[in-house]
Write an enzyme that holds these catalytic residues in place. Structure first.
Site, PDB file in Angstrom:
ATOM      1  CG  ASP A   1      20.731 -39.658 -78.464  1.00 46.58           C
ATOM      2  OD1 ASP A   1      21.691 -40.394 -78.148  1.00 46.58           O
ATOM      3  OD2 ASP A   1      19.971 -39.904 -79.421  1.00 46.58           O
TER       4      ASP A   1
ATOM      5  CE  LYS B   1      25.751 -43.924 -83.711  1.00 46.58           C
ATOM      6  NZ  LYS B   1      25.424 -44.686 -84.885  1.00 46.58           N
TER       7      LYS B   1
ATOM      8  CE1 TYR C   1      16.706 -43.072 -86.848  1.00 45.97           C
ATOM      9  CE2 TYR C   1      18.934 -43.576 -86.109  1.00 45.97           C
ATOM     10  CZ  TYR C   1      17.686 -43.989 -86.537  1.00 45.97           C
ATOM     11  OH  TYR C   1      17.420 -45.339 -86.656  1.00 45.97           O
TER      12      TYR C   1
HETATM   13  C1  LIG Z   1      22.264 -39.793 -81.788  1.00 43.62           C
HETATM   14  C2  LIG Z   1      21.779 -41.180 -82.021  1.00 43.62           C
HETATM   15  N1  LIG Z   1      20.879 -41.707 -81.172  1.00 43.62           N
HETATM   16  C3  LIG Z   1      20.422 -42.956 -81.312  1.00 43.62           C
HETATM   17  C4  LIG Z   1      20.842 -43.748 -82.351  1.00 43.62           C
HETATM   18  C5  LIG Z   1      20.298 -45.141 -82.466  1.00 43.62           C
HETATM   19  O1  LIG Z   1      21.278 -46.077 -82.203  1.00 43.62           O
HETATM   20  P1  LIG Z   1      21.183 -47.576 -82.782  1.00 43.62           P
HETATM   21  O2  LIG Z   1      21.374 -47.502 -84.250  1.00 43.62           O
HETATM   22  O3  LIG Z   1      22.282 -48.285 -82.052  1.00 43.62           O
HETATM   23  O4  LIG Z   1      19.847 -48.095 -82.410  1.00 43.62           O
HETATM   24  C6  LIG Z   1      21.794 -43.246 -83.250  1.00 43.62           C
HETATM   25  C7  LIG Z   1      22.332 -44.032 -84.371  1.00 43.62           C
HETATM   26  O5  LIG Z   1      21.839 -44.923 -84.913  1.00 43.62           O
HETATM   27  C8  LIG Z   1      22.259 -41.934 -83.080  1.00 43.62           C
HETATM   28  O6  LIG Z   1      23.149 -41.409 -83.925  1.00 43.62           O
HETATM   29  N1  LIG Z   2      23.989 -41.652 -88.433  1.00 46.66           N
HETATM   30  C1  LIG Z   2      23.250 -42.786 -88.740  1.00 46.66           C
HETATM   31  C2  LIG Z   2      23.411 -43.816 -87.745  1.00 46.66           C
HETATM   32  O1  LIG Z   2      24.197 -43.693 -86.871  1.00 46.66           O
HETATM   33  C3  LIG Z   2      22.561 -45.006 -87.868  1.00 46.66           C
HETATM   34  C4  LIG Z   2      23.210 -46.159 -88.482  1.00 46.66           C
HETATM   35  C5  LIG Z   2      22.128 -47.108 -88.927  1.00 46.66           C
HETATM   36  O2  LIG Z   2      20.950 -46.810 -88.761  1.00 46.66           O
HETATM   37  O3  LIG Z   2      22.487 -48.168 -89.466  1.00 46.66           O
END
Ligand SMILES: Cc1ncc(COP(=O)(O)O)c(C=O)c1O
Ligand SMILES: NCC(=O)CCC(=O)O
Length: 432
Positions: free
Chosen positions: A240, A268, A145
Site C-alpha cells: 500500500d 494522494k 491504516y
Molecule cells: C497508506 C494509506 N492507505 C490508504 C489510505 C486511504 O486513502 P483515502 O483516505 O484516500 O481513502 C490512506 C489515507 O487515508 C493511507 O495513508
Molecule cells: N494519515 C491519515 C490519512 O492519510 C487520512 C486522512 C483522512 O482520513 O482524512
C-alpha cells in the site's frame, strides 16, 4: 495571540451539520486540543485561515500536495480540463496518459485500474487477492491504516489509533475475524500466522514505510522476508503506497527498497489534490477484473478527467524533475526533522525522530519506535502541548502523535528556520 473568531464561527456551524464538525475525523483536534483553523486558501508551503492567519503546512492535505499548494502547472491543467466538462462516464485518452506515467514510475504495474480514493484501492486489491487465491483471510499490521473499508479497520492506525477505536463499531465480527493484525517488523509473527492458517491466507497488505502510526521504517530484510513468505505460501503481497508512492522516491518504496509486489495501491499524490486512487500489478491478477473476469469493481467517477489532469501535471512534473526534486525533499526534510530534534535535545526533552525522506514523526519518548505498541508508549500529552504551541507560532503539524509529517518542494530555507525557531519557543515554554 492570533485572532480565530471567524474559524470559531465556522466551527460552530460545522458542528451542527457534520458529526464532530468534520468530514474526516483526523481534521478534528480531539487528541491535541485547541481549535482547528478553517482554511480559506493555500499557496506553496503556506495555509491561510479564515481569519487571515498564515501557517507553514506540514501535512499537505495528508500527502498529495508534494509540489506545494496551487502549483501553477497543476492549476492550469485542472482549469483546461474543466472547460471540456468535469466528467463523461466514458473513456478518455487522459486515463492512458496517466496510466503510462504510472507505469514509467512503477514498471512492475503491468495493469491497473483507477478509483477515487485510497480506501477503494486497497478494498479492491483485497477482493482481487481473495478471488485469485480462493482464500478468505488476510494479514495486516497493527497501526497500519489502509482506508476505512470494513475488513481493514482492525487495529488500524491514523484517526483510529488517535481516537482509540481499535475495532470500529459497525464492522461485523464475522468480517473482522478474517483479518489477522500482527505486529509490524516481526517476521516470526507472520511465519506463525501462515502455520496457524495453512492455505487460508489470501494476502499480506502493509504500509511498506508506516505513516499512520507515525513514521516507522521497515527493518533490514523485513520487506524482502514478507515477499518470500507470501510467495512460499501462495498469498499475494499487497504493498500500500497510497502515502509513500511518488513521495519517498518516484517509484515509491518499491523503487527505494527494490521490492517485488503482486499488487500495489496508490492514492494522494497520484491525483494532485483531486480524488484519485489506483490499484495495479501483475497482469494475471488484474485480468480477473470485470469485464474481463469475474471480480466486480466499478466507479461512476473512476478516471475522472479533472483528477487525471491534476495527476498528469503532478506526476509528470515529478518525473521530469526527479533528479532535483527528491534530493531537495531529502535535504529540506532532514534539516527540519533534525533541527527540531536538536532543539528538543538542547531543552532536555526526549524525542525519537523516525524519518524516511519527506515523511517523519517526532515521537515524544526516549526509546526506539519500530512498531505500533512502541509508538503507543509516546507521551501524547507532551505532543499535544507541542502541537498547540507550534500552531500558535504559525506551524501546522498533523494533529496527532500517530501521523507522519510531510513537506514538499515549496518548503525551503525560510520555512526551515521559522519551524526550528517555533520549536525552540515551544520547548522553552515547556521547561520554563
Ligand atoms: C497508506 C494509506 N492507505 C490508504 C489510505 C486511504 O486513502 P483515502 O483516505 O484516500 O481513502 C490512506 C489515507 O487515508 C493511507 O495513508
Ligand atoms: N494519515 C491519515 C490519512 O492519510 C487520512 C486522512 C483522512 O482520513 O482524512
Amino acid at each position: 495571540m492570533a485572532v480565530h473568531e471567524r474559524s470559531r464561527q465556522l466551527q460552530q456551524r460545522a458542528e451542527k451539520l457534520f458529526p464532530g464538525g468534520v468530514n474526516s475525523p483526523v481534521r478534528g483536534f480531539r487528541s491535541v486540543g485547541g481549535e482547528p483553523p478553517f482554511v480559506a486558501r493555500a499557496e506553496g508551503a503556506y495555509l491561510y485561515d479564515a481569519d487571515g492567519n498564515r501557517y507553514i503546512d506540514y501535512f499537505g492535505s495528508w500527502g498529495p500536495m508534494i509540489l506545494g499548494h496551487a502549483f501553477p502547472p497543476v492549476v492550469e491543467a485542472i482549469e483546461r480540463a474543466a472547460r471540456n466538462s468535469a466528467s463523461f462516464g466514458a473513456s478518455t485518452g487522459a486515463e492512458g496518459d496517466l496510466g503510462e506515467l504510472v507505469q514509467a514510475c512503477y514498471p512492475g504495474i503491468e495493469k491497473m485500474r483507477f478509483v477515487s480514493s485510497g480506501t477503494e484501492a486497497t478494498m479492491s486489491a483485497i477482493r482481487v487477492a481473495r478471488a485469485a487465491t480462493g482464500r478468505k483471510r488476510i494479514i495486516k499490521f497493527e497501526g497500519c491504516y489502509h482506508g476505512h473499508s470494513d475488513g481493514l479497520l482492525v487495529k488500524a492506525g491514523s484517526g483510529v489509533a488517535t481516537l482509540g477505536i481499535p475495532g470500529s463499531a459497525g464492522v461485523p465480527e464475522e468480517v473482522a475475524s478474517l483479518t489477522l493484525a500482527l505486529p509490524f517488523n516481526d517476521l516470526d509473527a507472520v511465519v506463525e500466522a501462515f502455520e496457524q492458517y495453512p492455505g487460508e491466507i489470501a494476502a499480506v497488505i502493509l504500509e511498506p514505510v508506516v505513516g499512520n502510526a507515525g513514521c516507522i521504517p521497515p527493518g533490514e530484510g523485513y520487506l524482502d522476508g514478507l515477499r518470500k513468505l507470501t510467495s512460499r505460501h501462495g498469498a499475494l503481497f499487497i504493498v500500500d503506497e497510497v502515502m509513500t508512492g511518488f513521495r519517498l522516491a518516484l517509484g515509491g518504496v518499491i523503487e527505494l527498497y527494490g521490492i517485488d509486489a503482486d499488487l500495489v495501491t496508490l492514492g494522494k499524490i497520484i491525483g494532485g489534490g483531486l480524488p484519485c486512487g489506483l490499484f495495479g500489478g501483475k497482469r494475471e491478477f488484474m485480468d480477473l477484473l470485470a469485464p474481463l473476469g469475474p471480480v466486480y469493481q466499478a466507479g461512476t467517477l473512476s478516471g475522472n478527467p479533472l483528477a487525471m489532469a491534476a495527476g498528469i501535471a503532478t506526476v509528470g512534473y515529478l518525473r521530469e524533475h526527479a533528479v532535483e526534486v527528491y534530493p531537495k525533499l531529502e535535504e529540506t526534510s532532514k534539516a527540519v526533522a533534525e533541527g527540531v530534534a536538536a532543539e528538543a535535545a538542547n531543552a532536555g526533552i526526549a524525542i525519537m525522530t523516525n524519518r524516511v525522506g519527506a515523511m517523519w514523526t517526532w515521537f515524544f519518548g526516549d526509546s526506539a519506535v519500530t512498531n505500533y505498541s512502541e509508538a503507543a508508549r509516546s507521551d501524547t500529552a507532551a505532543f499535544a502541548a507541542f502541537h498547540r504551541s507550534m500552531l500558535e507560532s504559525g506551524v501546522w503539524l498533523p494533529p496527532s502523535q500517530f501521523e507522519a509529517a510531510f513537506l514538499g518542494t515549496a518548503h525551503g530555507q525560510v520555512e526551515i528556520e521559522a519551524t526550528i525557531a517555533a520549536a525552540r519557543a515551544a520547548f522553552a515554554a515547556v521547561t520554563a
